[in-house]
Structure formats: structure tokens, C-alpha cells
Motif scaffolding. Structure first.
Motif, PDB file in Angstrom:
ATOM      1  N   VAL A  26      43.515  38.316  40.117  1.00 22.00           N
ATOM      2  CA  VAL A  26      42.758  39.536  39.831  1.00 22.00           C
ATOM      3  C   VAL A  26      41.802  39.205  38.691  1.00 22.00           C
ATOM      4  CG1 VAL A  26      42.853  41.972  39.204  1.00 22.00           C
ATOM      5  CG2 VAL A  26      44.709  40.952  40.529  1.00 22.00           C
ATOM      6  N   SER A  27      40.566  38.906  39.056  1.00 17.43           N
ATOM      7  CA  SER A  27      39.569  38.485  38.085  1.00 17.43           C
ATOM      8  C   SER A  27      38.398  39.444  38.070  1.00 17.43           C
ATOM      9  CB  SER A  27      39.070  37.075  38.419  1.00 17.43           C
ATOM     10  OG  SER A  27      38.031  36.693  37.527  1.00 17.43           O
ATOM     11  N   ASP A  28      37.750  39.580  36.898  1.00 15.96           N
ATOM     12  CA  ASP A  28      36.534  40.392  36.834  1.00 15.96           C
ATOM     13  C   ASP A  28      35.282  39.537  36.993  1.00 15.96           C
ATOM     14  OD1 ASP A  28      36.696  39.101  34.421  1.00 15.96           O
ATOM     15  OD2 ASP A  28      36.465  40.895  33.181  1.00 15.96           O
ATOM     16  N   THR A  29      35.473  38.265  37.295  1.00 10.29           N
ATOM     17  CA  THR A  29      34.341  37.405  37.623  1.00 10.29           C
ATOM     18  C   THR A  29      34.567  36.807  39.008  1.00 10.29           C
ATOM     19  OG1 THR A  29      32.870  35.679  36.769  1.00 10.29           O
ATOM     20  CG2 THR A  29      35.241  35.252  36.641  1.00 10.29           C
ATOM     21  N   ALA A  30      33.481  36.378  39.641  1.00  5.70           N
ATOM     22  CA  ALA A  30      33.557  35.898  41.020  1.00  5.70           C
ATOM     23  C   ALA A  30      33.221  34.413  41.087  1.00  5.70           C
ATOM     24  CB  ALA A  30      32.588  36.688  41.898  1.00  5.70           C
ATOM     25  N   TRP A  31      33.581  33.785  42.209  1.00  8.19           N
ATOM     26  CA  TRP A  31      33.164  32.427  42.504  1.00  8.19           C
ATOM     27  C   TRP A  31      33.096  32.293  44.016  1.00  8.19           C
ATOM     28  CZ3 TRP A  31      37.569  33.487  39.517  1.00  8.19           C
ATOM     29  CH2 TRP A  31      38.802  33.431  40.185  1.00  8.19           C
ATOM     30  N   GLU A  32      32.712  31.145  44.487  1.00  7.51           N
ATOM     31  CA  GLU A  32      32.506  30.968  45.921  1.00  7.51           C
ATOM     32  C   GLU A  32      33.779  31.309  46.693  1.00  7.51           C
ATOM     33  OE1 GLU A  32      30.986  27.589  49.136  1.00  7.51           O
ATOM     34  OE2 GLU A  32      30.994  27.148  46.988  1.00  7.51           O
ATOM     35  N   ASN A  36      42.150  42.371  27.038  1.00 10.37           N
ATOM     36  CA  ASN A  36      42.133  43.713  27.630  1.00 10.37           C
ATOM     37  C   ASN A  36      42.262  43.720  29.146  1.00 10.37           C
ATOM     38  OD1 ASN A  36      41.864  44.844  25.097  1.00 10.37           O
ATOM     39  ND2 ASN A  36      39.639  44.954  25.195  1.00 10.37           N
ATOM     40  N   HIS A  37      41.568  42.825  29.842  1.00 10.07           N
ATOM     41  CA  HIS A  37      41.667  42.782  31.301  1.00 10.07           C
ATOM     42  C   HIS A  37      43.095  42.455  31.726  1.00 10.07           C
ATOM     43  CE1 HIS A  37      40.775  41.964  35.485  1.00 10.07           C
ATOM     44  NE2 HIS A  37      41.247  40.731  35.351  1.00 10.07           N
ATOM     45  N   GLY A  38      43.711  41.497  31.060  1.00  9.36           N
ATOM     46  CA  GLY A  38      45.091  41.138  31.391  1.00  9.36           C
ATOM     47  C   GLY A  38      46.047  42.288  31.183  1.00  9.36           C
ATOM     48  N   ARG A  39      45.771  43.102  30.173  1.00  9.20           N
ATOM     49  CA  ARG A  39      46.629  44.257  29.924  1.00  9.20           C
ATOM     50  C   ARG A  39      46.553  45.237  31.095  1.00  9.20           C
ATOM     51  NH1 ARG A  39      46.463  46.877  23.941  1.00  9.20           N
ATOM     52  NH2 ARG A  39      46.011  44.669  23.565  1.00  9.20           N
ATOM     53  N   SER A  40      45.364  45.416  31.629  1.00  9.64           N
ATOM     54  CA  SER A  40      45.196  46.303  32.776  1.00  9.64           C
ATOM     55  C   SER A  40      45.919  45.765  34.007  1.00  9.64           C
ATOM     56  CB  SER A  40      43.706  46.486  33.078  1.00  9.64           C
ATOM     57  OG  SER A  40      43.506  47.300  34.209  1.00  9.64           O
ATOM     58  N   ALA A  81      35.938  45.135  43.392  1.00  9.16           N
ATOM     59  CA  ALA A  81      36.802  46.298  43.152  1.00  9.16           C
ATOM     60  C   ALA A  81      36.971  46.555  41.660  1.00  9.16           C
ATOM     61  CB  ALA A  81      38.165  46.088  43.814  1.00  9.16           C
ATOM     62  N   VAL A  82      37.130  45.490  40.881  1.00 14.25           N
ATOM     63  CA  VAL A  82      37.253  45.637  39.434  1.00 14.25           C
ATOM     64  C   VAL A  82      36.016  46.325  38.864  1.00 14.25           C
ATOM     65  CG1 VAL A  82      37.376  44.389  37.246  1.00 14.25           C
ATOM     66  CG2 VAL A  82      38.826  43.682  39.155  1.00 14.25           C
ATOM     67  N   MET A  83      34.844  45.841  39.260  1.00 18.19           N
ATOM     68  CA  MET A  83      33.600  46.422  38.773  1.00 18.19           C
ATOM     69  C   MET A  83      33.443  47.870  39.251  1.00 18.19           C
ATOM     70  SD  MET A  83      31.176  43.095  39.362  1.00 18.19           S
ATOM     71  CE  MET A  83      29.654  44.023  39.282  1.00 18.19           C
ATOM     72  N   ALA A  84      33.853  48.149  40.474  1.00 18.78           N
ATOM     73  CA  ALA A  84      33.758  49.517  40.987  1.00 18.78           C
ATOM     74  C   ALA A  84      34.573  50.477  40.124  1.00 18.78           C
ATOM     75  CB  ALA A  84      34.228  49.568  42.437  1.00 18.78           C
ATOM     76  N   GLY A  85      35.730  50.020  39.666  1.00 18.24           N
ATOM     77  CA  GLY A  85      36.529  50.843  38.758  1.00 18.24           C
ATOM     78  C   GLY A  85      35.799  51.149  37.465  1.00 18.24           C
ATOM     79  N   TYR A  86      35.107  50.151  36.931  1.00 13.29           N
ATOM     80  CA  TYR A  86      34.370  50.351  35.683  1.00 13.29           C
ATOM     81  C   TYR A  86      33.278  51.411  35.821  1.00 13.29           C
ATOM     82  CZ  TYR A  86      36.273  45.746  34.228  1.00 13.29           C
ATOM     83  OH  TYR A  86      37.079  44.686  33.903  1.00 13.29           O
ATOM     84  N   TYR A 119      43.067  49.069  39.128  1.00  9.54           N
ATOM     85  CA  TYR A 119      42.577  49.556  40.424  1.00  9.54           C
ATOM     86  C   TYR A 119      42.599  48.433  41.459  1.00  9.54           C
ATOM     87  CZ  TYR A 119      39.341  50.965  44.092  1.00  9.54           C
ATOM     88  OH  TYR A 119      38.763  51.218  45.314  1.00  9.54           O
ATOM     89  N   ALA A 120      42.172  47.235  41.068  1.00 11.43           N
ATOM     90  CA  ALA A 120      42.199  46.105  41.999  1.00 11.43           C
ATOM     91  C   ALA A 120      43.627  45.776  42.414  1.00 11.43           C
ATOM     92  CB  ALA A 120      41.533  44.889  41.365  1.00 11.43           C
ATOM     93  N   VAL A 121      44.559  45.843  41.462  1.00 11.87           N
ATOM     94  CA  VAL A 121      45.973  45.621  41.789  1.00 11.87           C
ATOM     95  C   VAL A 121      46.436  46.659  42.803  1.00 11.87           C
ATOM     96  CG1 VAL A 121      48.320  45.783  40.864  1.00 11.87           C
ATOM     97  CG2 VAL A 121      46.608  44.422  39.660  1.00 11.87           C
ATOM     98  N   GLN A 122      46.081  47.911  42.584  1.00 12.85           N
ATOM     99  CA  GLN A 122      46.484  48.971  43.501  1.00 12.85           C
ATOM    100  C   GLN A 122      45.998  48.690  44.921  1.00 12.85           C
ATOM    101  OE1 GLN A 122      44.447  52.956  43.553  1.00 12.85           O
ATOM    102  NE2 GLN A 122      46.425  53.677  42.793  1.00 12.85           N
ATOM    103  N   ARG A 123      44.760  48.252  45.051  1.00 15.94           N
ATOM    104  CA  ARG A 123      44.217  47.928  46.374  1.00 15.94           C
ATOM    105  C   ARG A 123      44.976  46.762  47.014  1.00 15.94           C
ATOM    106  NH1 ARG A 123      38.935  49.059  48.090  1.00 15.94           N
ATOM    107  NH2 ARG A 123      38.817  46.886  48.790  1.00 15.94           N
TER     108      ARG A 123
END
Length: 382
Positions: A172-178, A107-111, A186-191, A85-89
Motif C-alpha cells: 500500500v504505497s502513495d507512490t507508483a511505479w511500472e 504518517n502514511h504507515g500509521r494510516s 486509491a490512496v490519492m483519491a482518499g486525499y 481507504y486503499a486497505v479497505q478496497r
């Protein structure tokens, strides 16, 4: 189990606050947009919510329901919802002529690789030393370029971010930083779609407890936010489950703030081998989670085999190592009355478990369960 580490640890969150507003960064609008977009993808269907009455009787609770993410878009796990979903955006924003980069336990990399392939874009996936050859092969089959990193998952995240900054790639990461929040949001919103589906599937049969995997916290935070919006202060008791070898969220709760921990030894729950919680996820879990729990790896194989066998006529379930964290916790806690009581479990409890993955590494699954996923479920993957 080891003599030096308890089989299970429960930490009641002293900051849990059911009156606190939810969902932090995961607004209703962000989650609704993601859910609508994913429901429009070709091949979309809600994943099954399985009733496991035999397992419930064995555990001594009223009900156990299993949200089975093993068949999600043919990618084997819930991660299909977030990275793609994040890639699509990002494709809508930047076009398809872009390179996507991600660090992953598998798994995240596969997505991300799948999403990039749909867009005709390039994907470079960073794997740490503990990622199995089988998971690497699955990524290569989706056209991803692989970069191996010495160290653990958190090392691969940092190296991926550095390389992407130098080369102009989109991380495209499922974790954030500064300075990096929009994509992981967006990744979390998909979940969050997992919980939205489950709420609709359960109807009036609301659970008393929901057990969700930890990792960096993204899926737990997304499900917490969705359930809190659906049910408010009456939402089920929310328990975040981690491996004892990588309990960064529990340690954060214990110290009263987001805390990074070293990963000294890799857990068999490969998708949860994370030492640095996502700041975005922690904004929600800090007061949203009722309990944090850590369970020893020794409980993972029994949980996988129990599901594969189908207790007392239950449907047989193919569940990978990270997918059974919640059940592993229940099995460990059932052996200790004080731990069971600490979770507020009794004969009237109705438990929802999030089965986050199927046999994402078929060889590891076969080694642990003693037979292949096709022999358990009648198909290569659920």
C-alpha cells in the motif's frame, strides 16, 4: 538557514495550463467513490477550516484559512484518508487474510496500520533511518511490525516492494511505479476529500492562493484535481511547497519531466523527505501546478510557534513540522519583496493553507515549540 542555500526558491511553472483537462488518473468517479466510502466510516467528521485574521494582518494579506488535518480519525494527519481507504478496497478484493506492507516517513504507515487493524489483518511497515523513535512507537501501538531500512525514504520504498513481491504481501504505497498504479490511485483519491470539504466550507469565499505540501506529490495532485473540477480555470493559484533539502517536484518542473534527486541530508519536515516523485501525481502537477517552491528548514520552527501562540487572538493551532510548509514559505517570502511579488501575493490575497499534520511526534513538537501539544490546544491532539 545556510549560506550555500537560499531561504526560499520560487519556480513559476512554464507548463502550467489552465485549459488542460483534469484530473488525469484521478477521475471524478474515483474521487467520488473514495469520498463516499470515507464519509461512511464510524467517527467521520469534516476537519475544521480555521480563519486566522491575526496571521493575515501580520502577513499583509486579506485572509488566511487553515485546513486543520491534525484531528483526522485520531491519527494526527491527512494520511488517515489514503492508506486506510486503499486497505479497505484491498480487503474487499482479497479478504482479511492478507499482509499489508508500506514504506513511510511516519504518517502514511500509521494510516495503513490502522486500516489493517480495523480489518484484523497484519501490517508490516518499513521505516528508513531518519524516522523518529516516536513515530515508530505510534506504529507499534497500532499493531504494526516494523522493519528498519538503512538509507532514505526512497530506499525504504524499494525494499518494501521487493519484500512484498517475494512474500506475496499487498503493498500500500502513495507512490507508483511500472505495473503498480491502482493502489496509489486509491490512496490519492482518499486525499481528495480534504479539498472537497474545504470547497464546501469556504462557500463563496474562494481563495486566491492555495499552498500544498509536496513530498511525492500525492496530496498536492489530489487537491489540485478536486479544486480544478470545482472551479475550473477560475481555481486559485496552486503552489506546491517542498523542503529545500528534498525539492524533487521543483526540480522535475525545472527539467521539464519527472526527476529523481538524491537526499543528501534529512529535512526537519520528515513527512516530505522524498526524492522520487510519484508518476501518477506528476501527471497532474506537471501542468496543474502554477508554482513550485522550496523553503529552508530554518523557517519551520517559527511557523510552528506562531500557530501555537495564536497571532492576535487567533485560535491556537497544533501543527507538526511537515504541516507548516506553506506557512514557512509565506514567512520566508514576506522577508523578500521580489519573492512575495513572484507569488502574486498582495493586500487582497486570500490564502488557503493545508495543515497536513498535528503533533505526530509529541517529543519533537515539544522540543521545537517549547511546550507540548496538550498545553497549546488543551488536548493531547487536535
Amino acid at each position: 538557514m545556510t549560506a550555500s542555500r537560499p531561504a526560499v526558491e520560487i519556480f513559476a511553472n512554464p507548463r502550467a495550463d489552465r485549459s488542460a483537462p483534469r484530473p488525469g488518473v484521478l477521475t471524478h468517479e474515483a474521487r467520488a467513490e473514495a469520498q463516499a466510502a470515507i464519509r461512511a466510516w464510524p467517527g467521520y467528521a469534516p476537519t475544521p477550516l480555521l480563519d486566522l485574521p491575526g496571521l493575515a494582518r501580520r502577513l499583509g494579506v486579506a485572509a488566511v484559512r487553515w485546513k486543520d488535518e491534525g484531528g483526522r480519525f485520531g491519527l494526527g494527519s491527512f494520511k488517515a484518508l489514503g492508506g486506510a481507504y486503499a486497505v479497505q478496497r484491498l480487503v474487499r478484493e482479497h479478504g482479511g487474510d492478507v499482509t499489508f506492507a508500506a514504506a513511510t516517513d511516519g504518517n502514511h504507515g500509521r494510516s495503513v496500520a490502522w486500516g489493517a487493524k480495523q480489518a484484523g489483518a497484519r501490517a508490516v511497515i518499513y521505516l528508513h533511518a531518519g524516522v523518529s523513535p516516536g513515530r515508530e512507537a505510534a506504529l507499534r501501538a497500532l499493531g504494526a511490525e516494523i522493519v528498519r531500512v538503512a538509507g532514505n525514504y526512497d530506499d525504504s520504498v524499494r525494499q518494501c516492494a521487493r519484500a512484498a513481491a517475494e512474500r506475496g504481501w499487498q503493498v500500500v504505497s502513495d507512490t507508483a511505479w511500472e505495473g503498480y498504479r491502482e493502489v496509489p490511485t486509491a490512496v490519492m483519491a482518499g486525499y481528495s476529500l480534504i479539498a472537497a470539504e474545504a470547497v464546501a466550507q469556504m462557500g463563496a469565499e474562494r481563495p486566491t492562493h492555495v499552498l500544498v505540501q509536496g513530498g511525492v506529490g500525492g496530496v498536492a495532485a489530489a487537491i489540485c484535481a478536486e479544486l480544478r473540477e470545482a472551479w475550473g480555470a477560475d481555481a486559485p493559484r496552486f503552489v506546491v511547497v517542498e523542503p529545500a533539502l528534498a525539492a524533487c517536484l521543483l526540480e522535475s518542473a525545472r527539467r521539464g519531466g519527472r526527476t529523481e534527486i538524491p537526499i543528501a541530508e534529512e529535512t526537519v519536515m520528515a513527512g516530505l523527505s522524498c526524492g522520487d516523485p510519484s508518476p501518477l501525481a506528476w501527471e497532474i502537477l506537471d501542468t496543474g501546478a502554477d508554482d513550485f517552491a522550496a523553503v529552508d528548514d530554518a523557517w519551520v520552527p517559527p511557523a510552528m510557534r506562531l500557530l501555537a501562540d495564536g497571532e492576535s487572538g487567533d485560535p491556537r493551532v497544533v501543527a507538526g513540522e511537515s504541516g507548516v510548509a506553506g506557512l514557512a514559505l509565506l514567512l520566508a517570502a514576506r522577508e523578500r519583496s521580489e519573492t512575495w511579488a513572484a507569488l502574486g501575493l498582495d493586500a487582497g490575497s486570500r490564502v488557503l493553507l493545508i495543515g497536513t499534520e498535528g503533533a505526530t511526534d509529541p517529543e519533537i513538537y515539544r522540543e521545537i515549540v517549547g511546550r507540548g501539544a496538550d498545553e497549546v490546544a488543551g488536548t493531547v491532539a487536535r
